[in-house]
Write a protein that holds these residues in place. Structure first.
Motif, mmCIF file in Angstrom:
data_model
loop_
_atom_site.group_PDB
_atom_site.id
_atom_site.type_symbol
_atom_site.label_atom_id
_atom_site.label_comp_id
_atom_site.label_asym_id
_atom_site.label_seq_id
_atom_site.Cartn_x
_atom_site.Cartn_y
_atom_site.Cartn_z
ATOM 1 N N GLY A 15 22.482 11.900 30.526
ATOM 2 C CA GLY A 15 23.025 12.873 31.650
ATOM 3 C C GLY A 15 22.956 14.280 30.873
ATOM 4 O O GLY A 15 23.531 15.158 31.552
ATOM 5 N N ASP A 16 22.461 14.556 29.505
ATOM 6 C CA ASP A 16 22.464 15.821 28.899
ATOM 7 C C ASP A 16 21.638 16.682 29.660
ATOM 8 O O ASP A 16 21.630 17.845 29.655
ATOM 9 C CB ASP A 16 22.180 15.708 27.444
ATOM 10 C CG ASP A 16 23.505 14.995 26.844
ATOM 11 O OD1 ASP A 16 24.504 14.837 27.264
ATOM 12 O OD2 ASP A 16 23.289 14.112 25.744
ATOM 13 N N THR A 17 20.240 16.019 30.102
ATOM 14 C CA THR A 17 19.423 16.820 30.580
ATOM 15 C C THR A 17 19.035 16.453 31.966
ATOM 16 O O THR A 17 18.935 15.229 32.203
ATOM 17 C CB THR A 17 17.936 16.865 29.849
ATOM 18 O OG1 THR A 17 18.358 17.205 28.417
ATOM 19 C CG2 THR A 17 17.137 17.645 30.048
ATOM 20 N N LEU A 18 19.059 17.151 32.865
ATOM 21 C CA LEU A 18 18.694 16.860 34.410
ATOM 22 C C LEU A 18 17.109 16.477 34.474
ATOM 23 O O LEU A 18 16.264 17.658 34.192
ATOM 24 C CB LEU A 18 18.995 17.912 35.459
ATOM 25 C CG LEU A 18 18.756 17.668 36.984
ATOM 26 C CD1 LEU A 18 19.548 16.322 37.324
ATOM 27 C CD2 LEU A 18 19.169 18.983 37.435
ATOM 28 N N MET B 29 29.051 7.403 33.283
ATOM 29 C CA MET B 29 28.919 6.138 32.834
ATOM 30 C C MET B 29 29.237 6.408 31.195
ATOM 31 O O MET B 29 29.929 5.546 30.529
ATOM 32 C CB MET B 29 27.629 5.569 33.010
ATOM 33 C CG MET B 29 27.338 5.258 34.285
ATOM 34 S SD MET B 29 28.567 3.876 34.832
ATOM 35 C CE MET B 29 29.522 5.059 35.879
ATOM 36 N N LYS B 30 28.560 7.495 30.556
ATOM 37 C CA LYS B 30 28.902 7.771 29.201
ATOM 38 C C LYS B 30 30.260 8.094 28.797
ATOM 39 O O LYS B 30 30.943 7.658 27.803
ATOM 40 C CB LYS B 30 28.015 9.070 28.889
ATOM 41 C CG LYS B 30 28.181 9.474 27.313
ATOM 42 C CD LYS B 30 27.361 10.733 27.250
ATOM 43 C CE LYS B 30 27.598 12.079 27.830
ATOM 44 N NZ LYS B 30 27.061 13.184 27.842
ATOM 45 N N GLU B 31 31.128 8.528 29.897
ATOM 46 C CA GLU B 31 32.513 8.812 29.600
ATOM 47 C C GLU B 31 33.199 7.382 29.517
ATOM 48 O O GLU B 31 34.119 7.554 28.830
ATOM 49 C CB GLU B 31 32.974 9.444 30.845
ATOM 50 C CG GLU B 31 32.729 11.161 30.862
ATOM 51 C CD GLU B 31 33.132 11.736 32.097
ATOM 52 O OE1 GLU B 31 32.735 12.999 31.911
ATOM 53 O OE2 GLU B 31 34.086 11.077 32.720
ATOM 54 N N LEU B 32 32.582 6.384 30.157
ATOM 55 C CA LEU B 32 33.425 5.346 30.359
ATOM 56 C C LEU B 32 32.968 4.404 28.883
ATOM 57 O O LEU B 32 33.421 3.010 28.680
ATOM 58 C CB LEU B 32 33.281 4.436 31.228
ATOM 59 C CG LEU B 32 33.702 4.871 32.825
ATOM 60 C CD1 LEU B 32 33.284 4.142 34.024
ATOM 61 C CD2 LEU B 32 35.201 4.992 32.684
ATOM 62 N N GLY B 33 31.883 4.706 28.247
ATOM 63 C CA GLY B 33 31.461 4.192 27.063
ATOM 64 C C GLY B 33 30.304 3.198 27.428
ATOM 65 O O GLY B 33 29.888 2.214 26.923
ATOM 66 N N PHE B 34 29.805 3.300 28.723
ATOM 67 C CA PHE B 34 28.872 2.168 29.212
ATOM 68 C C PHE B 34 27.344 2.775 29.109
ATOM 69 O O PHE B 34 27.230 3.852 28.799
ATOM 70 C CB PHE B 34 28.948 2.096 30.939
ATOM 71 C CG PHE B 34 30.315 1.458 31.356
ATOM 72 C CD1 PHE B 34 31.291 1.229 30.687
ATOM 73 C CD2 PHE B 34 30.463 1.462 32.955
ATOM 74 C CE1 PHE B 34 32.618 0.654 31.056
ATOM 75 C CE2 PHE B 34 31.491 1.025 33.397
ATOM 76 C CZ PHE B 34 32.493 0.536 32.479
ATOM 77 N N ASP B 35 26.497 1.813 28.791
ATOM 78 C CA ASP B 35 25.186 2.222 28.274
ATOM 79 C C ASP B 35 24.385 2.040 29.629
ATOM 80 O O ASP B 35 23.949 1.041 30.093
ATOM 81 C CB ASP B 35 24.831 1.312 27.448
ATOM 82 C CG ASP B 35 25.400 1.407 25.984
ATOM 83 O OD1 ASP B 35 25.748 2.678 25.593
ATOM 84 O OD2 ASP B 35 26.194 0.419 25.617
#
Lengths: 410, 410
Positions: A15-18, B29-35
């Motif tokens: 999600g760093d780049t759209l 998802m990244k915030e939750l540590g999910f891949d």
């Protein structure tokens, strides 16, 4: 031509780049009459990309990849596709010469970037004038893979200046979409009126959408060329216009305030608003149309009861008797605008944006001393309610003007 | 937790709508540590969606779908997933009650929309407060499918207010980002002040962005749990606040108008605007903050010269002598608001939104009879200029109040 688009890059999955490339390419494929059946985003992972390519080649005629053409370890797109097709990677002399030149014969830099000059054997190579990573297209048993770079500023020029003309030879059809913008009618109500047209239309197709708070009908035609497609769309538009008439306020990107402006201009009508719940939003929308200064000279934000009385002249007893959120107050607000400011058209709003009655709104509409009021019960959060009231009020005023004007002409 | 995101909608594959949901969910998802290992876009096609779900469930622990929850024939997401898992669709009573209420017991409309109340048996249903399509999560042999609506304005609040807390129980590593919102300072100016902090920060990291016309500093911390991550962020925020002081107007989603409201409330200050170029936009932004009615009672849209004279009392000779877009007119507009309406704070705007001088704007700012003016030269199209003027005027007024208040207290 069946197409799958694969965007490669771990930064996309994080999600760093759209990813806007896939959308851009979707539009371009549609223009060529190609059908995109699936889009995928995968990370810089050899096994997962391999699987996608392998599966994608079974289902499609063309795979378009973006990203993963750079010089580093994690740029794997070309190698992965080569392996999948059993092809060898070979050095492209032209890319290599460009690279040597780019790095001023700095041998270390050249060797570090040489991967960018390696392409599958028999590839058509496209030069990247905005970056170091050239790109390519390969063919195998009638199936094709196109490699495009990740950065949109590199990808778009290559596509438009070099790739498109190569793909055009496979184009059979031209697909064009246009939209009609609908106001006032709810989704269900609109569908009822045009259901038979939607169901019986194959080419062009007609589909209802809700886009940025705007209800639209999208008409999409497929033809051998652009002109024919546009003609088909025009015929379908005419059919829909006969059914929906004045509920269609514009086409494509046109906003409701632009369509109101057109009507004001056509019939040379001055306008004013006195806004409570919308707090200036209606005036602000109108002011966004260039040229509206000929018709809108002033407006009032009468957020408090006092302001409704002292700025506008609403009678305090009307507010006391009926409550400030009432048909009577909305009506009187318009009446006072006619009296005090002599405008041709007026809009008033009063309502609750939050609290237990949130969404209860009265709108007053005036056209040449005819006044009507409207009760709305809207849902959603504060700003959404206010935006919907504004759009609805503008749409209703437009309709009121058009209905009265058409009566006047008889 | 391995995650796959599937966005459903033919309008996405046609490029008519840009898919931003998948990117938003990637970040969450990244915030939750999910891949997130893969993202897919498919059309409203039962067979292709079925295949994606079937394959996705083999590889992942959680499938998140967006879109295809509406009332029409082509909304197939829930049914398709149910079939894939061998579950039945059942009527959800709460959704049904909401629907009946929404359509005011209009039986025809209710029947036309009843599909939106059908959910897989045993689903956890999440209420959609911004639309009619509720959404849900189902579980089967430890694998989960989450259904979210397509429109971002509906999807985001449901995720943030309801879904996130359900998913948090599966989180291992916790990655959290918070932002500080900066006003007035330009990019270069801000970077100069905090460059050393940005460069020396590893965990949390600090990164500058420009997002939706708002300059922000994003602070991202990785920790074993939410509380630890938040503590780390708080320490870094304190460090940045010491450096940037009053230029930080808020955090995360806080808007400039919300931060102005806070100041008005804290010091009990009434406010009014008289707007030419902004045409009510500043008042409208303020009115979007719940509770502002205690401080904003009225505002004027004085778009024409006449209105500036007759509604507000600006002298015609000031306009004649200095031109309507001038420091003098901006100043006098504030002066008149103080005289006529006795407010504590006032904002005026006058400028060109188009034409050869487009972007030249004067803003008048008043706090307790102190008046200052500001000359701006902005770039961009009409609406962007107007929006920037509005945000800048609000930010400058806030700073003016805070500076004066801090002087008063000494």
């Amino acid at each position: 031509m069946k197409v799958q688009i694969i965007a490669v890059g771990t930064e996309l999955l994080l999600g760093d780049t759209l990813d806007t490339n896939s959308n851009y390419l979707s539009i371009k494929m549609k223009e060529l009459g190609f059908d995109v059946y699936k889009r995928v985003v995968v990370g810089d992972n050899y096994d997962r990309l391999f699987k996608e390519i392998e599966e994608g080649l079974k289902q499609n005629d063309l795979i378009i990849t973006t990203g993963g053409l750079g010089p580093t370890e994690d740029d794997i797109t070309k190698k992965c596709c080569c392996d999948c097709l059993g092809k060898e990677m070979v050095l492209n002399e032209k890319s290599y010469a460009k690279l040597r030149n780019y790095f001023n014969e700095d041998e270390k830099a050249i060797q570090g970037n040489i991967k960018q000059c390696m392409f599958p054997e028999d590839a058509i190579v496209f030069e990247n004038f905005n970056g170091t990573a050239d790109c390519a297209m390969i063919e195998n048993n009638g199936k094709r893979i196109l490699f495009l770079p990740g950065p949109p500023a590199e990808m778009k020029p290559i596509y438009e200046n070099q790739v498109q003309q190569v793909l055009e030879q496979f184009a059979t059809d031209c697909i064009i979409s246009e939209t009609l913008n609908i106001s006032i009618l709810g989704e269900w109500d609109m569908n009822e009126r045009v259901k038979d047209i939607i169901e019986s239309s194959n080419n062009p197709t007609v589909a209802p959408y809700f886009k940025k708070d705007k209800r639209i009908l999208r008409i999409t035609a497929k033809a051998c060329d652009r002109q024919t497609a546009l003609k088909m769309i025009d015929a379908k538009k005419k059919e829909l216009r006969e059914r929906l008439g004045m509920y269609i306020f514009g086409e494509n990107d046109e906003t409701i305030e632009e369509s109101v402006y057109k009507v004001l201009k056509e019939y040379d009508l001055s306008i004013m608003t006195s806004e409570s719940i919308t707090g200036g939003m209606i005036a602000s929308k109108l002011v966004n149309v260039s040229g509206v200064s000929d018709y809108l000279k002033r407006s009032l934000v009468v957020y408090s009861n006092e302001a409704k009385v002292d700025l506008l002249g609403v009678k305090a007893e009307t507010i006391d008797t009926y409550g400030v959120v009432s048909e009577n107050v909305a009506f009187e607000m318009v009446e006072r605008m006619f009296e005090k400011f002599g405008v041709d058209c007026a809009i008033s709003t009063t309502g609750y944006a939050s609290g237990e009655n949130a969404g209860l709104v009265y709108v007053g509409l005036g056209y040449k001393n005819v006044i009507k009021t409207l009760k709305l019960q809207l849902h959603g959060e504060r700003n959404k309610i206010r935006n919907r009231v504004s759009n609805r009020a503008l749409a209703e005023l437009r309709l009121m003007i058009l209905e009265n004007v058409s009566r006047e002409t008889f």
